[in-house]
Design a protein around this motif. Structure first.
Motif, PDB file in Angstrom:
ATOM      1  N   ARG A 271     -64.651  65.803  39.750  1.00 32.20           N
ATOM      2  CA  ARG A 271     -65.314  67.091  39.507  1.00 32.20           C
ATOM      3  C   ARG A 271     -64.513  67.937  38.521  1.00 32.20           C
ATOM      4  N   ASP A 272     -63.191  67.774  38.567  1.00 28.24           N
ATOM      5  CA  ASP A 272     -62.307  68.478  37.637  1.00 28.24           C
ATOM      6  C   ASP A 272     -62.387  67.789  36.281  1.00 28.24           C
ATOM      7  N   PRO A 273     -62.834  68.484  35.224  1.00 27.04           N
ATOM      8  CA  PRO A 273     -62.971  67.842  33.902  1.00 27.04           C
ATOM      9  C   PRO A 273     -61.684  67.226  33.384  1.00 27.04           C
ATOM     10  N   ASP A 274     -60.532  67.838  33.700  1.00 27.06           N
ATOM     11  CA  ASP A 274     -59.255  67.297  33.232  1.00 27.06           C
ATOM     12  C   ASP A 274     -58.958  65.955  33.877  1.00 27.06           C
ATOM     13  N   VAL A 275     -59.198  65.842  35.197  1.00 32.19           N
ATOM     14  CA  VAL A 275     -58.967  64.580  35.898  1.00 32.19           C
ATOM     15  C   VAL A 275     -59.982  63.538  35.447  1.00 32.19           C
ATOM     16  N   ARG A 276     -61.217  63.953  35.311  1.00 29.62           N
ATOM     17  CA  ARG A 276     -62.287  63.034  34.909  1.00 29.62           C
ATOM     18  C   ARG A 276     -61.975  62.349  33.584  1.00 29.62           C
ATOM     19  N   ALA A 277     -61.444  63.082  32.633  1.00 32.29           N
ATOM     20  CA  ALA A 277     -61.197  62.541  31.294  1.00 32.29           C
ATOM     21  C   ALA A 277     -60.128  61.453  31.287  1.00 32.29           C
ATOM     22  N   ARG A 278     -59.263  61.426  32.299  1.00 32.11           N
ATOM     23  CA  ARG A 278     -58.160  60.448  32.303  1.00 32.11           C
ATOM     24  C   ARG A 278     -58.186  59.533  33.526  1.00 32.11           C
ATOM     25  N   MET A 279     -59.359  59.369  34.108  1.00 29.54           N
ATOM     26  CA  MET A 279     -59.489  58.538  35.302  1.00 29.54           C
ATOM     27  C   MET A 279     -60.093  57.184  34.951  1.00 29.54           C
ATOM     28  N   TYR A 280     -59.449  56.109  35.407  1.00 29.80           N
ATOM     29  CA  TYR A 280     -59.893  54.747  35.098  1.00 29.80           C
ATOM     30  C   TYR A 280     -59.830  53.877  36.349  1.00 29.80           C
ATOM     31  N   VAL A 281     -60.757  52.939  36.421  1.00 28.51           N
ATOM     32  CA  VAL A 281     -60.769  51.920  37.470  1.00 28.51           C
ATOM     33  C   VAL A 281     -60.508  50.571  36.796  1.00 28.51           C
ATOM     34  N   VAL A 282     -59.548  49.829  37.331  1.00 27.53           N
ATOM     35  CA  VAL A 282     -59.156  48.553  36.723  1.00 27.53           C
ATOM     36  C   VAL A 282     -59.504  47.411  37.668  1.00 27.53           C
ATOM     37  N   PRO A 283     -60.391  46.492  37.270  1.00 25.55           N
ATOM     38  CA  PRO A 283     -60.694  45.325  38.115  1.00 25.55           C
ATOM     39  C   PRO A 283     -59.567  44.304  38.083  1.00 25.55           C
ATOM     40  N   VAL A 284     -59.300  43.690  39.222  1.00 23.80           N
ATOM     41  CA  VAL A 284     -58.249  42.677  39.339  1.00 23.80           C
ATOM     42  C   VAL A 284     -58.813  41.487  40.105  1.00 23.80           C
ATOM     43  N   GLY A 285     -58.694  40.290  39.532  1.00 19.07           N
ATOM     44  CA  GLY A 285     -59.143  39.065  40.190  1.00 19.07           C
ATOM     45  C   GLY A 285     -57.964  38.269  40.723  1.00 19.07           C
ATOM     46  N   ILE A 286     -58.084  37.759  41.952  1.00 22.07           N
ATOM     47  CA  ILE A 286     -56.997  37.024  42.621  1.00 22.07           C
ATOM     48  C   ILE A 286     -57.539  35.711  43.155  1.00 22.07           C
ATOM     49  N   ASN A 287     -56.737  34.655  43.033  1.00 23.12           N
ATOM     50  CA  ASN A 287     -57.108  33.378  43.644  1.00 23.12           C
ATOM     51  C   ASN A 287     -55.859  32.557  43.926  1.00 23.12           C
ATOM     52  N   TYR A 288     -56.011  31.592  44.830  1.00 24.64           N
ATOM     53  CA  TYR A 288     -54.889  30.759  45.273  1.00 24.64           C
ATOM     54  C   TYR A 288     -55.325  29.297  45.356  1.00 24.64           C
ATOM     55  N   ASP A 289     -54.344  28.417  45.191  1.00 23.07           N
ATOM     56  CA  ASP A 289     -54.575  27.018  45.529  1.00 23.07           C
ATOM     57  C   ASP A 289     -54.508  26.809  47.033  1.00 23.07           C
ATOM     58  N   ARG A 290     -53.804  27.708  47.713  1.00 23.38           N
ATOM     59  CA  ARG A 290     -53.805  27.670  49.176  1.00 23.38           C
ATOM     60  C   ARG A 290     -53.628  29.085  49.713  1.00 23.38           C
TER      61      ARG A 290
END
Length: 493
Positions: free
Chosen positions: A247-266
């Motif tokens: 809601r705060d324009p200052d926070v909005r301008a610098r807010m990012y969501v970063v997707p991260v993918g994880i996997n294992y052989d076990r």
């Protein structure tokens, strides 16, 4: 009288000595912490260094918390004083106490030793410079799929040279010494499936406070570990709380969501997760004593391998860091359609947040690394028979890898010969007694089929027509975002 005076003086000397020792230790810890940060050249969110007592005081002064207290008193028979005490208990449970030495020394060495013992760790980025154009004072939230409790350690380890991540951790870790460790690493605890409005008002106030102050967070939008290996539908609770500060324009301008993918052989706890899946499907499962015995046998077996020098690592633990998604751009897109997110009623706002979260989950699914074991298991699961010749299996693995490349999937060492990829997977599957070599092919052992499906499910959404066949065989549901992905392909930057 002289003895009394002497005793008082002795107590005074001891108190002064204790105070001086404490001051000295605190000073040493501060200096050691500064040296650690300077040596590692890491970025620490300043608000993480705020004392826990100050954070709690700030939240107790929050108008939203006060409103929630009044609403709780009105809805229950609790007094206002008892309700405020309940709020303090919630805050003491939630708010961590970040310790630089614990995170960058103890945490680093323990995670490096543990991960190095069990896995070969790989980290890739969706694009060469993923944070290009992201301001240095940005508000970053990492959203990641949840395959193992080792995810916390794995992602923190691969990101440790760049940033420290505060995780939202479930009740499973609220036991000594895990609770102390997680809190000293800056993670906060949440009660899943706890519906009390007062608790959620307190949790929301805390999440928004640290988000507003640029604390980097890690959230698992699936809301828990996957039991069948496939991605679960997204839950939006914590993300919705965090997005509220936009809601705060200052926070909005610098807010990012970063997707991260994880996997294992076990996945270390894979059999336990499959047992929990059986329980939910009303299939009799072993009791807690039997499960504890299974864990004990697992520990003793691996200890024996270490002592006799027969230890083999569990293959790959792989992470892919995706391209940051701008919250400002998303909100601007809604506004272009005439939608003001924060002015909309809650019933209209939550579906929009859900759609945003689903889109990020699609991006996560598109960058989940494809390691040797999931690829081999997907190929094995595509055959109806329990016996598969080596030639047919290698041919199917090669065809699937071609499909994965077409979908721009993150296939680890895709240029490697397919026989070498399978041989690496076979060593793990043989050790787990999933398949056995028989003649010119391989036999899927009686207890191996559930594990094969589990690992195949981690990449089934990337396999195009092969994935449709696997779903039809195992009757897995198709999420809306996965159906869209099959039509238009995985999401790009």
């Amino acid at each position: 009288m002289a003895r009394v005076i002497a005793a008082l003086l002795s107590l005074l000397v001891l108190a002064v000595a204790a105070w001086a020792t404490r001051r000295s230790l605190h000073g040493y810890a501060r200096r050691a912490g500064r040296r650690t940060v300077m040596r590692a050249r890491v970025r620490i969110d300043r608000y993480k260094l705020t004392r826990k007592a100050y954070v709690i005081d700030a939240l107790l002064a929050d108008d939203a918390v006060a409103d929630a207290v009044r609403a709780h008193v009105a809805d229950t028979n609790d007094s206002e004083a008892d309700t405020w005490r309940r709020v303090r208990r919630y805050l003491d449970e939630i708010v961590p106490f970040f310790n630089i030495l614990a995170y960058y020394r103890l945490g680093y060495w323990v995670s490096r030793a543990a991960l190095g013992l069990f896995y070969k760790v790989s980290v890739e980025y969706e694009r060469p410079d993923p944070f290009r154009g992201v301001p240095r004072n940005s508000v970053v939230i990492y959203l990641m799929n949840h395959r193992s409790n080792a995810d916390y350690v794995l992602v923190a380890y691969v990101m440790m040279g760049a940033v420290s991540i505060s995780y939202a951790v479930g009740e499973w870790a609220r036991a000594f010494p895990l609770e102390v460790l997680f809190k000293s690493f800056g993670s906060y605890f949440i009660r899943r499936r706890y519906r009390e409005p007062l608790y959620h008002a307190v949790l929301q106030a805390y999440v928004q406070l640290i988000t507003r102050n640029s604390v980097t967070q890690g959230i698992f939008p699936e809301g828990g570990l996957t039991r069948d290996g496939a991605l679960r539908p997204a839950k939006i609770g914590l993300l919705d709380y965090a997005l509220g500060v936009a809601r705060d324009p200052d926070v909005r301008a610098r807010m990012y969501v970063v997707p991260v993918g994880i996997n294992y052989d076990r996945v270390i706890e894979d059999r336990t997760l499959l047992r929990e899946l059986e329980t939910k499907r009303q299939v009799p499962a072993r009791d807690r004593i039997a499960q504890a015995a299974s864990v004990g046998r697992f520990a003793l077996s691996n200890l024996g391998r270490l002592v006799t020098r027969r230890w083999r690592r569990y293959g790959r633990a792989a992470v892919t860091i995706g391209t940051p998604v701008s919250v400002d751009a998303w909100l601007a897109g809604l506004e272009a359609q005439g939608i003001a997110l924060f002015e909309a009623p809650r019933a209209d706002r939550l579906p929009l947040v859900q759609h945003f979260c689903d889109d990020v989950l699609q991006r996560i699914g598109a960058i989940i690394p494809v390691t040797p074991v999931p690829l081999a298991c997907a190929a094995l699961a595509s055959f109806d028979a329990d016996y598969v010749t080596r030639a047919a299996l290698l041919e199917r693995m090669s065809a699937m890898r071609d499909v994965l490349r077409e979908f721009n999937a993150r296939v680890l060492q895709a240029d490697r010969d397919i026989e070498e990829t399978f041989d690496r997977a076979y060593r793990m599957l043989r050790m787990r007694r999933v398949i056995a070599r028989t003649g010119v092919g391989f036999l899927i052992l009686p207890k191996g089929r559930p594990l094969i499906r589990y690992y195949a499910n981690s990449i089934v959404h990337l396999l195009g027509p092969f994935g449709e066949g696997l779903r039809a065989r195992d009757a897995l549901p198709l999420h809306d975002w996965e159906r869209d992905a099959l039509v238009r392909g995985p999401a790009t930057g």
